[in-house]
Write an enzyme that holds these catalytic residues in place. Structure first.
Site, PDB file in Angstrom:
ATOM      1  N   ARG A 156      -7.360   1.871  -3.640  1.00  9.69           N
ATOM      2  CA  ARG A 156      -8.304   1.593  -2.541  1.00  9.69           C
ATOM      3  C   ARG A 156      -9.117   2.856  -2.295  1.00  9.69           C
ATOM      4  NH1 ARG A 156      -8.186  -1.254   3.467  1.00  9.69           N
ATOM      5  NH2 ARG A 156      -9.606  -2.841   2.703  1.00  9.69           N
ATOM      6  N   CYS A 163      -5.266 -11.056  18.673  1.00  7.91           N
ATOM      7  CA  CYS A 163      -6.694 -11.381  18.645  1.00  7.91           C
ATOM      8  C   CYS A 163      -7.073 -11.936  20.010  1.00  7.91           C
ATOM      9  CB  CYS A 163      -6.983 -12.419  17.564  1.00  7.91           C
ATOM     10  SG  CYS A 163      -8.698 -13.000  17.596  1.00  7.91           S
ATOM     11  N   TYR A 172      -7.957   9.753   3.414  1.00 12.51           N
ATOM     12  CA  TYR A 172      -6.538  10.086   3.381  1.00 12.51           C
ATOM     13  C   TYR A 172      -6.247  11.020   2.195  1.00 12.51           C
ATOM     14  CZ  TYR A 172      -6.275   6.565   7.029  1.00 12.51           C
ATOM     15  OH  TYR A 172      -6.474   5.860   8.195  1.00 12.51           O
ATOM     16  N   CYS A 212     -15.072  -7.745  17.812  1.00 13.61           N
ATOM     17  CA  CYS A 212     -14.984  -7.053  19.109  1.00 13.61           C
ATOM     18  C   CYS A 212     -13.968  -5.919  19.074  1.00 13.61           C
ATOM     19  CB  CYS A 212     -14.624  -8.042  20.204  1.00 13.61           C
ATOM     20  SG  CYS A 212     -12.931  -8.692  20.068  1.00 13.61           S
ATOM     21  N   GLN A 270       0.849  -1.204   0.000  1.00 15.16           N
ATOM     22  CA  GLN A 270       0.000   0.000   0.000  1.00 15.16           C
ATOM     23  C   GLN A 270       0.878   1.246   0.000  1.00 15.16           C
ATOM     24  OE1 GLN A 270      -2.716  -0.424   3.485  1.00 15.16           O
ATOM     25  NE2 GLN A 270      -4.325  -0.634   1.955  1.00 15.16           N
ATOM     26  N   GLN A 321     -18.105 -15.301  32.535  1.00 14.18           N
ATOM     27  CA  GLN A 321     -18.728 -13.977  32.383  1.00 14.18           C
ATOM     28  C   GLN A 321     -19.152 -13.659  30.952  1.00 14.18           C
ATOM     29  OE1 GLN A 321     -16.668 -10.673  34.500  1.00 14.18           O
ATOM     30  NE2 GLN A 321     -15.367 -12.325  35.241  1.00 14.18           N
TER      31      GLN A 321
HETATM   32  C1  LIG Z   1      -5.449  -3.450  13.038  1.00 11.81           C
HETATM   33  C2  LIG Z   1      -5.993  -2.904  11.745  1.00 11.81           C
HETATM   34  C3  LIG Z   1      -5.261  -1.928  11.055  1.00 11.81           C
HETATM   35  C4  LIG Z   1      -5.730  -1.427   9.840  1.00 11.81           C
HETATM   36  N1  LIG Z   1      -4.923  -0.582   9.108  1.00 11.81           N
HETATM   37  C5  LIG Z   1      -5.234  -0.338   7.797  1.00 11.81           C
HETATM   38  C6  LIG Z   1      -4.275   0.193   6.891  1.00 11.81           C
HETATM   39  O1  LIG Z   1      -3.083   0.379   7.232  1.00 11.81           O
HETATM   40  N2  LIG Z   1      -4.672   0.446   5.615  1.00 11.81           N
HETATM   41  C7  LIG Z   1      -5.954   0.191   5.185  1.00 11.81           C
HETATM   42  O2  LIG Z   1      -6.269   0.463   4.023  1.00 11.81           O
HETATM   43  N3  LIG Z   1      -6.867  -0.380   6.012  1.00 11.81           N
HETATM   44  C8  LIG Z   1      -6.518  -0.683   7.282  1.00 11.81           C
HETATM   45  N4  LIG Z   1      -7.402  -1.407   8.070  1.00 11.81           N
HETATM   46  C9  LIG Z   1      -8.699  -1.796   7.508  1.00 11.81           C
HETATM   47  C10 LIG Z   1      -8.657  -3.208   6.876  1.00 11.81           C
HETATM   48  O3  LIG Z   1      -7.904  -3.235   5.698  1.00 11.81           O
HETATM   49  C11 LIG Z   1     -10.070  -3.673   6.535  1.00 11.81           C
HETATM   50  O4  LIG Z   1     -10.604  -2.821   5.566  1.00 11.81           O
HETATM   51  C12 LIG Z   1     -10.969  -3.726   7.750  1.00 11.81           C
HETATM   52  O5  LIG Z   1     -10.350  -4.482   8.785  1.00 11.81           O
HETATM   53  C13 LIG Z   1     -12.330  -4.313   7.427  1.00 11.81           C
HETATM   54  O6  LIG Z   1     -12.202  -5.625   6.948  1.00 11.81           O
HETATM   55  P1  LIG Z   1     -12.574  -6.912   7.879  1.00 11.81           P
HETATM   56  O7  LIG Z   1     -13.953  -6.690   8.370  1.00 11.81           O
HETATM   57  O8  LIG Z   1     -12.416  -8.063   6.943  1.00 11.81           O
HETATM   58  O9  LIG Z   1     -11.587  -6.918   9.004  1.00 11.81           O
HETATM   59  C14 LIG Z   1      -6.969  -1.883   9.315  1.00 11.81           C
HETATM   60  C15 LIG Z   1      -7.677  -2.846  10.025  1.00 11.81           C
HETATM   61  C16 LIG Z   1      -7.215  -3.368  11.210  1.00 11.81           C
HETATM   62  C17 LIG Z   1      -8.006  -4.439  11.930  1.00 11.81           C
HETATM   63  S1  SF4 Z   2      -9.725 -10.283  15.053  1.00  7.10           S
HETATM   64 FE1  SF4 Z   2     -10.011 -11.059  17.124  1.00  7.10          FE
HETATM   65  S2  SF4 Z   2      -9.752  -9.244  18.442  1.00  7.10           S
HETATM   66 FE2  SF4 Z   2     -10.109  -8.503  16.359  1.00  7.10          FE
HETATM   67  S3  SF4 Z   2     -12.306  -8.217  16.199  1.00  7.10           S
HETATM   68 FE3  SF4 Z   2     -11.922 -10.285  15.499  1.00  7.10          FE
HETATM   69  S4  SF4 Z   2     -12.205 -11.572  17.309  1.00  7.10           S
HETATM   70 FE4  SF4 Z   2     -11.951  -9.464  18.046  1.00  7.10          FE
END
Ligand SMILES: Cc1cc2nc3c(=O)[nH]c(=O)nc-3n(C[C@H](O)[C@H](O)[C@H](O)COP(=O)(O)O)c2cc1C
Ligand code: SF4
Length: 654
Positions: free
Chosen positions: A224, A368, A176, A352, A104, A427
């Site tokens: 993106r 996680c 961005y 979560c 990216q 819990q």
């Molecule tokens: C810890 C974390 C960091 C992220 N950092 C970025 C990033 O650097 N660049 C980006 O385009 N999206 C970033 N995202 C968004 C993810 O690319 C993705 O779009 C988002 O997690 C939703 O997808 P999911 O529901 O499959 O997790 C981040 C997501 C997470 C969980």
């Molecule tokens: S990856 Fe793990 S910590 Fe992150 S939302 Fe999913 S279950 Fe929760």
């Protein structure tokens, strides 16, 4: 077309000159595993686990294309050839598993989260228009620096290509810098980069051209973009779709990757990593809309935690590939399980946000709560079978005990879990009953299945005391007996009804009338119980011993819960401790001034004052001839995350 349960998901996809072996990918996400702007062994081990689990593509996290792109202190950078060796090792590791690798290219513009040394840098944006969420007033980009940034996209792409990656994407999503240029409410420039639609597109077109000028037509280049920034002044779906159509028509992009949300606002930013309040696959309609106007393949991300949803999106031709990013953080083996007919073994992400984006926002490497092996692959990625299988007694069937059982049994130990209650879960059985939190219970469903598959026996209604342990004589005892509600000493004089939060959640009667919820921990419980009671018709005052309710909850989750409590009519009093109550008043004390704050006409006081350990067995087992370990809340009450991690740590050692 591939055979099997998910024929579309496991069919190859051509993107430019690259063929993905399947349609599941890990979208770019910051891991907080880069150091000094460079790829580390820890980051490689993290991604390699996903590649080994069968992901078709890993998009590596954002890499800054200009010195002014440092939006956190731990951002990866693509501004120097020093980045090439690390990227090369990463690409080689993933390629060994047949997994494609894109990078990216990133500039945050005004969305600067943190500084490098505590002093605020000069943020750069198309115009001096502040960002609401981070309270940053940027400097309008001078044209010479703008040109440097455009050139930075080209130079960054060249470095990633030289490192052996298969492609790059320009991050124009989430508000961005490129998105700031596209947005006429943010871009107020009067030169050739602002004003008309053509001018709004100019920065992106020049950046795309700069990439093509360095890497040629054959290297994959994607974009993106947020299909809707979901912010009061963000890019609308119409604007985002029109920009995609125009850029795609230029014929130089190889794919478009669609998400939702914007970093610039609270309401928009929760879509960057959508919490469990958002339905699964909810961004697919945005992708479908863009797919309708472009010829390039369209990728999509947003709460797809099971292969069924991804399969449907592709089968219905609403997208060509699906990010399952947290799904892979939670279960790196997801693609392999889905492809081999073991989909029911997938450890589904429960959105979560606690240890993935929660860690990122707190500045720690991501992990996680359900799978603490994530981010710790170098230590826990592969666990050796136990040298000597032993009898392991796990006392307590909450998340910590279940994780200990699953891992110990998988290593070959003979494991029995003894849970005193009629159901396992601890819990979590209560936490899942908070409004909007039902999916949290999935953590227990997953852990029980894992423990049972690994061969652990789970007994309920089974209490363990010293005499029982002495009779059974297990080699190892893991105590995971959890915690109970904490009731601090209060001055109560003929008080209103006093209940604790867990009693309310369990359905105990709360007298009609006004309620004060006294919330010390500032986590999910006080906020959730306040909402529950307000929605049941009480007038609720939420008195928090902190700056705001949910102070300790990951921002996107908290914001959804705060909004729901506000809509339900909950009144908040910040920075107060509870110290007493009489017949109809609750007495609070301001934690800043120590002055009294009295809430009158109260029918019930609900205490969300944290927990205290249930640790009797820890004391009773002193001197037990075998090995004894205590984990989780019975050591010190915390959260599911620590309980599960400690379950892993103990089970990996015994
Ligand atoms: C810890 C974390 C960091 C992220 N950092 C970025 C990033 O650097 N660049 C980006 O385009 N999206 C970033 N995202 C968004 C993810 O690319 C993705 O779009 C988002 O997690 C939703 O997808 P999911 O529901 O499959 O997790 C981040 C997501 C997470 C969980
Ligand atoms: S990856 Fe793990 S910590 Fe992150 S939302 Fe999913 S279950 Fe929760």
């Amino acid at each position: 077309m591939a055979e099997g349960q998910f024929p579309h998901l496991f069919s190859p996809l051509q993107i430019g000159g690259v063929t993905l072996k399947n349609r599941i990918f890990s979208s770019g996400h910051d891991t907080v595993m880069a150091e000094d702007g460079l790829v580390t062994d820890r980051l490689i081990a993290y991604h390699e686990a996903r590649a080994a689990g069968g992901a078709g593509l890993v998009v590596v996290q954002v890499a800054g294309v200009h010195e002014s792109a440092r939006y956190t202190y731990h951002v990866l950078m693509a501004t120097d050839d020093d980045c090439i060796p690390g990227y090369r090792r990463l690409a080689d590791a993933l390629h060994r598993h047949g997994c494609a690798v894109f990078g990216q290219l990133f500039h945050p513009g005004r969305e600067i989260m943190e500084s490098q040394d505590g002093s605020a840098p000069v943020a750069l944006a198309p115009s001096a228009v502040p960002t609401e969420r981070f309270h940053v007033m940027p400097r309008a980009l001078p044209t010479d620096i703008l040109r440097e940034i455009v050139a930075g996209y080209g130079a960054g792409a060249r470095r990633l290509r030289d490192a052996g990656l298969d492609g790059v994407e320009i991050v124009a999503s989430h508000g961005y810098l490129p998105a700031q240029f596209l947005n006429p409410r943010v871009n107020r420039r009067e030169d050739e980069y602002g004003g008309s639609d053509e001018n709004l597109l100019r920065f992106l077109r020049e950046s795309i051209a700069a990439v093509r000028a360095t890497v040629g037509r054959d290297f994959v280049l994607g974009l993106r973009i947020s299909g809707d920034e979901r912010s009061h002044d963000g890019l609308t779906a119409e604007e985002a779709t029109a920009a995609c159509a125009a850029l795609d028509a230029d014929g130089v992009l190889d794919y478009v990757s669609v998400v939702a949300g914007s970093s610039a606002t609270l309401a928009g930013s929760m879509h960057i990593v959508p919490p469990m309040s958002e339905p699964a696959a909810y961004t697919v309609p945005l992708a479908a809309r863009i797919k309708g106007v472009v010829r390039s393949p369209v990728l999509v991300a947003g709460r797809m935690n099971q292969p069924q949803e991804a399969e449907r999106a592709i089968a219905e031709q609403k997208a060509d590939a699906c990010a399952m990013t947290r799904a892979l953080i939670c279960d790196p083996q997801l693609p392999a399980k889905a492809e081999s007919g073991r989909a029911e073994e997938i450890r589904a992400c429960i959105a979560c946000n606690q240890a993935c984006i929660g860690h990122f926002h707190a500045g720690y490497p991501i992990s996680c709560i359900q799978h603490p092996e994530t981010g710790r692959e170098q230590r826990y990625g592969t666990l050796a079978p136990a040298a000597l299988p032993r009898d392991v007694m796990v006392v307590g069937g909450g998340p910590g005990g279940l994780k200990a059982a699953a891992v110990a049994a998988a290593r070959g130990h003979r494991v029995t879990v003894y849970e005193a209650a009629p159901r396992v879960g601890g819990q979590v059985l209560l936490a899942e009953r908070l409004p909007g939190r039902a999916e949290f219970g999935g953590a227990i469903t997953n852990l029980v299945a894992e423990a049972e598959r690994a061969g652990a026996r789970i007994l309920t209604g089974a209490r363990v005391d010293r005499a029982f342990a002495d009779a059974e004589q297990p080699d190892v005892i893991v105590i995971a007996t959890g915690a109970r509600s904490r009731r601090p000493d209060l001055d109560l004089v003929g008080s209103p009804a006093v209940l604790d939060a867990w009693q309310v959640i369990s359905g105990e009667d709360v007298p009609a009338g006004d309620v004060v919820v006294a919330d010390w921990r500032c986590d999910w419980i006080g906020l959730g119980v306040a909402r529950l009671l307000a929605e049941a018709g009480h007038r609720v005052t939420l008195a928090v011993d902190g700056y705001m309710p949910g102070q300790r909850v990951q921002q996107y989750v908290r914001d959804v819960m705060l909004a729901a409590a506000r809509r339900a009519g909950v009144t908040v009093i910040p920075t107060v401790r509870v110290y007493g109550a009489d017949a109809e008043s609750v007495y609070l004390q301001d934690t800043l001034t120590n002055e009294a704050v009295v809430v009158g006409n109260v029918a019930a006081l609900v205490l969300a004052q944290g927990h205290e350990p249930v640790d009797d067995l820890v004391r009773d087992l002193e001197g037990y001839p075998g090995e004894v370990h205590a984990i989780g809340d019975c050591l010190a009450p915390r959260t599911v995350e620590e309980a599960v991690l400690e379950g892993l740590q103990v089970a990996a050692e015994i």
